[in-house]
Design a protein around this motif. Structure first.
Motif, PDB file in Angstrom:
ATOM      1  N   VAL A   1       3.278  32.824  47.011  1.00 35.60           N
ATOM      2  CA  VAL A   1       3.564  32.303  48.349  1.00 35.60           C
ATOM      3  C   VAL A   1       4.566  33.214  49.039  1.00 35.60           C
ATOM      4  N   ASP A   2       4.624  33.133  50.359  1.00 38.16           N
ATOM      5  CA  ASP A   2       5.446  34.042  51.161  1.00 38.16           C
ATOM      6  C   ASP A   2       6.934  33.865  50.887  1.00 38.16           C
ATOM      7  N   LYS A   3       7.663  34.967  51.041  1.00 39.02           N
ATOM      8  CA  LYS A   3       9.112  34.924  50.918  1.00 39.02           C
ATOM      9  C   LYS A   3       9.722  34.203  52.124  1.00 39.02           C
ATOM     10  N   VAL A   4      10.945  33.744  51.948  1.00 40.09           N
ATOM     11  CA  VAL A   4      11.691  33.164  53.061  1.00 40.09           C
ATOM     12  C   VAL A   4      12.844  34.106  53.394  1.00 40.09           C
ATOM     13  N   THR A   5      13.396  33.950  54.591  1.00 47.48           N
ATOM     14  CA  THR A   5      14.487  34.824  55.027  1.00 47.48           C
ATOM     15  C   THR A   5      15.815  34.091  55.158  1.00 47.48           C
ATOM     16  N   VAL A   6      15.787  32.787  55.009  1.00 49.00           N
ATOM     17  CA  VAL A   6      17.009  31.995  55.082  1.00 49.00           C
ATOM     18  C   VAL A   6      16.840  30.790  54.148  1.00 49.00           C
ATOM     19  N   LEU A   7      17.932  30.358  53.567  1.00 50.59           N
ATOM     20  CA  LEU A   7      17.907  29.204  52.677  1.00 50.59           C
ATOM     21  C   LEU A   7      18.741  28.071  53.244  1.00 50.59           C
ATOM     22  N   THR A   8      18.234  26.852  53.098  1.00 51.29           N
ATOM     23  CA  THR A   8      18.963  25.641  53.455  1.00 51.29           C
ATOM     24  C   THR A   8      18.870  24.672  52.267  1.00 51.29           C
ATOM     25  N   PRO A   9      19.697  23.639  52.227  1.00 53.34           N
ATOM     26  CA  PRO A   9      19.568  22.664  51.133  1.00 53.34           C
ATOM     27  C   PRO A   9      18.174  22.058  51.025  1.00 53.34           C
ATOM     28  N   ASP A  10      17.547  21.751  52.160  1.00 54.89           N
ATOM     29  CA  ASP A  10      16.218  21.134  52.117  1.00 54.89           C
ATOM     30  C   ASP A  10      15.163  22.106  51.597  1.00 54.89           C
ATOM     31  N   ILE A  11      15.270  23.380  51.962  1.00 52.22           N
ATOM     32  CA  ILE A  11      14.313  24.377  51.484  1.00 52.22           C
ATOM     33  C   ILE A  11      14.415  24.516  49.961  1.00 52.22           C
ATOM     34  N   ILE A  12      15.640  24.547  49.445  1.00 55.66           N
ATOM     35  CA  ILE A  12      15.820  24.680  47.997  1.00 55.66           C
ATOM     36  C   ILE A  12      15.333  23.435  47.272  1.00 55.66           C
ATOM     37  N   MET A  13      15.646  22.258  47.804  1.00 57.37           N
ATOM     38  CA  MET A  13      15.204  21.016  47.165  1.00 57.37           C
ATOM     39  C   MET A  13      13.680  20.952  47.104  1.00 57.37           C
ATOM     40  N   LYS A  14      13.024  21.326  48.179  1.00 56.69           N
ATOM     41  CA  LYS A  14      11.553  21.309  48.203  1.00 56.69           C
ATOM     42  C   LYS A  14      10.986  22.295  47.198  1.00 56.69           C
ATOM     43  N   GLU A  15      11.567  23.490  47.132  1.00 56.84           N
ATOM     44  CA  GLU A  15      11.069  24.498  46.196  1.00 56.84           C
ATOM     45  C   GLU A  15      11.228  24.035  44.757  1.00 56.84           C
ATOM     46  N   ARG A  16      12.370  23.433  44.444  1.00 53.42           N
ATOM     47  CA  ARG A  16      12.579  22.919  43.099  1.00 53.42           C
ATOM     48  C   ARG A  16      11.558  21.837  42.775  1.00 53.42           C
ATOM     49  N   ARG A  17      11.281  20.983  43.737  1.00 58.81           N
ATOM     50  CA  ARG A  17      10.338  19.894  43.494  1.00 58.81           C
ATOM     51  C   ARG A  17       8.949  20.428  43.159  1.00 58.81           C
ATOM     52  N   ILE A  18       8.513  21.451  43.869  1.00 57.58           N
ATOM     53  CA  ILE A  18       7.188  22.021  43.626  1.00 57.58           C
ATOM     54  C   ILE A  18       7.169  22.816  42.324  1.00 57.58           C
ATOM     55  N   GLU A  19       8.136  23.711  42.159  1.00 52.02           N
ATOM     56  CA  GLU A  19       8.177  24.591  40.992  1.00 52.02           C
ATOM     57  C   GLU A  19       8.280  23.806  39.686  1.00 52.02           C
ATOM     58  N   LEU A  20       9.049  22.716  39.680  1.00 50.78           N
ATOM     59  CA  LEU A  20       9.343  21.987  38.445  1.00 50.78           C
ATOM     60  C   LEU A  20       8.645  20.638  38.375  1.00 50.78           C
ATOM     61  N   ALA A  21       7.666  20.418  39.237  1.00 49.27           N
ATOM     62  CA  ALA A  21       6.956  19.134  39.239  1.00 49.27           C
ATOM     63  C   ALA A  21       6.333  18.854  37.877  1.00 49.27           C
ATOM     64  N   PHE A  22       6.413  17.587  37.462  1.00 47.93           N
ATOM     65  CA  PHE A  22       5.876  17.099  36.186  1.00 47.93           C
ATOM     66  C   PHE A  22       6.578  17.752  34.982  1.00 47.93           C
ATOM     67  N   GLU A  23       7.807  18.183  35.180  1.00 48.22           N
ATOM     68  CA  GLU A  23       8.633  18.678  34.079  1.00 48.22           C
ATOM     69  C   GLU A  23       9.865  17.796  33.884  1.00 48.22           C
ATOM     70  N   GLY A  24       9.866  16.628  34.549  1.00 46.27           N
ATOM     71  CA  GLY A  24      10.941  15.672  34.354  1.00 46.27           C
ATOM     72  C   GLY A  24      12.235  16.019  35.051  1.00 46.27           C
ATOM     73  N   GLN A  25      12.181  16.882  36.086  1.00 48.26           N
ATOM     74  CA  GLN A  25      13.406  17.398  36.683  1.00 48.26           C
ATOM     75  C   GLN A  25      13.782  16.766  38.027  1.00 48.26           C
ATOM     76  N   TYR A  26      12.809  16.282  38.790  1.00 51.65           N
ATOM     77  CA  TYR A  26      13.110  15.911  40.174  1.00 51.65           C
ATOM     78  C   TYR A  26      14.067  14.723  40.266  1.00 51.65           C
ATOM     79  N   TRP A  27      13.967  13.766  39.336  1.00 49.87           N
ATOM     80  CA  TRP A  27      14.915  12.644  39.384  1.00 49.87           C
ATOM     81  C   TRP A  27      16.344  13.133  39.223  1.00 49.87           C
TER      82      TRP A  27
END
Length: 538
Positions: A423-449
């Motif tokens: 997927v495309d790179k981003v040029t700026v990071l915000t808390p919501d962008i990082i939270m969303k990325e973590r949710r997708i990257e680590l989905a079904f690995e018991g991490q989002y809670w």
């Protein structure tokens, strides 16, 4: 190098050396023959004892609660027919919930194993064993004990700190300890581990990079404790320091293929920092049964199972994946019509007939070249901490309390995760962008809670809001198109349309939702658990 070899003999040995305790969650069966007096005699004995800490004691957490709490309660996944799991979806968790007791008992089982090994090494080990072997084993054990306490702290908040099983036998009524002291205890264990573990070891064993990665995660989490709106800068700096060490100096790299992370041929790859080391052919309940519980078809599991026909991703999670993010999506969940050639390969592969879980579904014994693997003993070494997680922790720590950042290192490691996913790179990071990325990257690995718990420490209103959005009917102008995002859905491959399904009643979440009730049996056995927590450090 050889991977850790764990078999039932090692697991029996690990049980034997545990003292018999009155506390329910520290009980062990009385076995004979091997004792702490005659077992710890050499460096090879140490390796045997520590190897057993990576599997059996964790089974109660791994087999349903890990995903039930980590992904069902967080809104990534939905399981509509198991009443105890439905409680996680609907935020109606009672102290009688069987998975609460199973998790609590599992974590304290891990701790009991660790405590006994630590005491035996310190008191029974002969001087002929090299100091480096002793301190390395203690580092390994203290890492695993810290990981267990970290889970307890995030799920229950203030919990009892137990580091001497004999004292528990003498006085089985113990209080909870203040959460800040629990985190201090965790950090002390991990700092010892980071200082005494090697930089490299057998694949599957933890190293200093494992400890430093976990330290980064603990500091990032503790940074929000007792804060309002912002996080403790000193803890954020510590998180960035330890994550930066892993990212910049370990020499570790991401596995090139995201999809292969979850195939058993790539167990304990270079990205894995801490993974459970499951063995095939062990009795049900002592191995990894995630696949049996979540696979959508019995044709995918040797010996039965495949009970996951009604389990799948929520609409809320699925809507986060863009068409470009197809690799991570297909590795995480199946859509109707998806073809998986590596599953039931001898039968020509598997074509998904519904929307179901894919991650942790690894196929039959033949698919994995493991003749004794069966429904209760998948050989997937599911990862609890991996390098991509630490990359994202590093980015979040560098972002800190800022609303956004263009920090070069934060972007470098954040975008490395996205680039691997295609997927495309981003040029700026915000808390919501990082939270969303973590949710997708680590989905079904018991991490989002745990990500939501971390958020709840310093921004409880936002954490509650995240759950409220999942459980609130969407505001579409057409009433026929309104749905609750915390819902299952069907998928039509011909049109690409997802159709959300009705969801049962959900209790409105509050800040109290982020702290689980203490299991009922333990409340009864130890009334002090219901009293206000006390300091551990005087």
């Amino acid at each position: 190098m050889k991977r850790i070899k764990i078999n039932i003999t090692l697991l029996v040995i690990s049980i034997v050396v545990i003292s018999s305790c009155k506390k329910d969650y520290l009980k062990r069966p009385p076995l004979t023959g091997i004792t702490t007096d005659n077992f710890y005699k050499s460096g090879s004995d140490l390796r045997l004892a520590t190897a057993a800490l990576y599997a059996l004691p964790w089974a109660g957490w791994n087999n349903f609660p890990l995903l039930g709490i980590g992904d069902i309660m967080s809104g990534n996944m939905l399981q509509p027919y198991n009443s105890d799991l439905v409680q996680f979806t609907s935020f109606t968790i009672t102290p009688q919930n069987s998975y609460l007791a199973q998790s609590w008992r599992s974590f304290y089982n891990v701790i009991a194993h660790c405590n006994t090994n630590i005491k035996a090494i310190n008191t029974k080990m002969p001087d002929s064993v090299a100091i480096k072997s002793k301190t390395g084993a203690l580092g390994e054990i203290r890492f695993i004990r810290a990981a267990s306490y970290f889970h307890l702290a995030q799920l229950w908040g203030a919990v009892p700190i137990i580091e001497d099983n004999d004292k528990l036998i003498a006085n089985p009524l113990v209080p909870r300890h203040k959460l800040e002291d629990v985190y201090r205890f965790i950090i002390n264990d991990l700092r010892y581990a980071a200082a005494n573990l090697p930089k490299t070891d057998q694949p599957g064993r933890v190293t200093t990079w494992s400890a430093q990665g976990m330290l980064a995660k603990v500091y990032l989490t503790r940074a929000g404790l007792n804060q309002k709106g912002s996080r403790n800068q000193s803890d954020l700096d510590s998180a960035a320091y330890y994550a930066g060490n892993v990212c910049n100096t370990s020499g570790l790299t991401l596995l090139p293929s995201y999809y292969n992370l979850f195939r058993t041929q790539f167990n304990d790859n270079s990205e894995s920092l801490f993974a459970f080391q499951w063995a095939p052919g062990v009795p049900y309940g002592q191995g990894n049964s995630i696949q049996a519980q979540f696979a959508p078809s019995g044709s995918l599991v040797t010996g039965g199972g495949g009970w996951g026909q009604a389990i799948g991703p929520t609409t809320d999670l699925a809507n986060l994946y863009t068409p470009q993010d197809s690799v991570r999506r297909k590795a995480t969940f199946m859509l109707t019509g998806d073809k998986y050639r590596e599953l039931n390969a001898a039968g020509g592969g598997y074509t998904a007939t519904g929307v179901n879980v894919k991650k942790h579904v690894v196929g039959t014994a033949a698919d994995n070249n493991s003749p004794t693997m069966d429904l209760g003993s998948s050989i997937e070494h599911n990862t609890i901490l991996r390098l991509a997680d630490v990359y994202l922790i590093y980015a979040e720590a560098l972002l800190g309390n800022n609303a956004s950042t263009t920090n070069a290192l934060a972007l470098q490691y954040f975008n490395a995760v996205r680039t691997r996913a295609g997927v495309d790179k981003v040029t700026v990071l915000t808390p919501d962008i990082i939270m969303k990325e973590r949710r997708i990257e680590l989905a079904f690995e018991g991490q989002y809670w745990f990500d939501l718990v971390r958020l709840s420490y310093y921004d409880p209103q936002k954490a509650v809001f995240v759950l409220q959005v999942q459980t609130t009917l969407t505001n579409d102008p057409d009433p026929n198109n309104r749905y609750v995002p915390r819902s299952l859905f069907t998928y039509d491959p011909a049109t690409g349309i997802k159709k959300p399904q009705p969801t049962g009643p959900i209790t409105p979440p509050t800040i109290n939702t982020f702290t689980l009730p203490i299991p009922a049996n333990d409340q009864t056995a130890d009334p002090k658990l219901l009293e206000p927590p006390v300091p551990y450090y005087k």
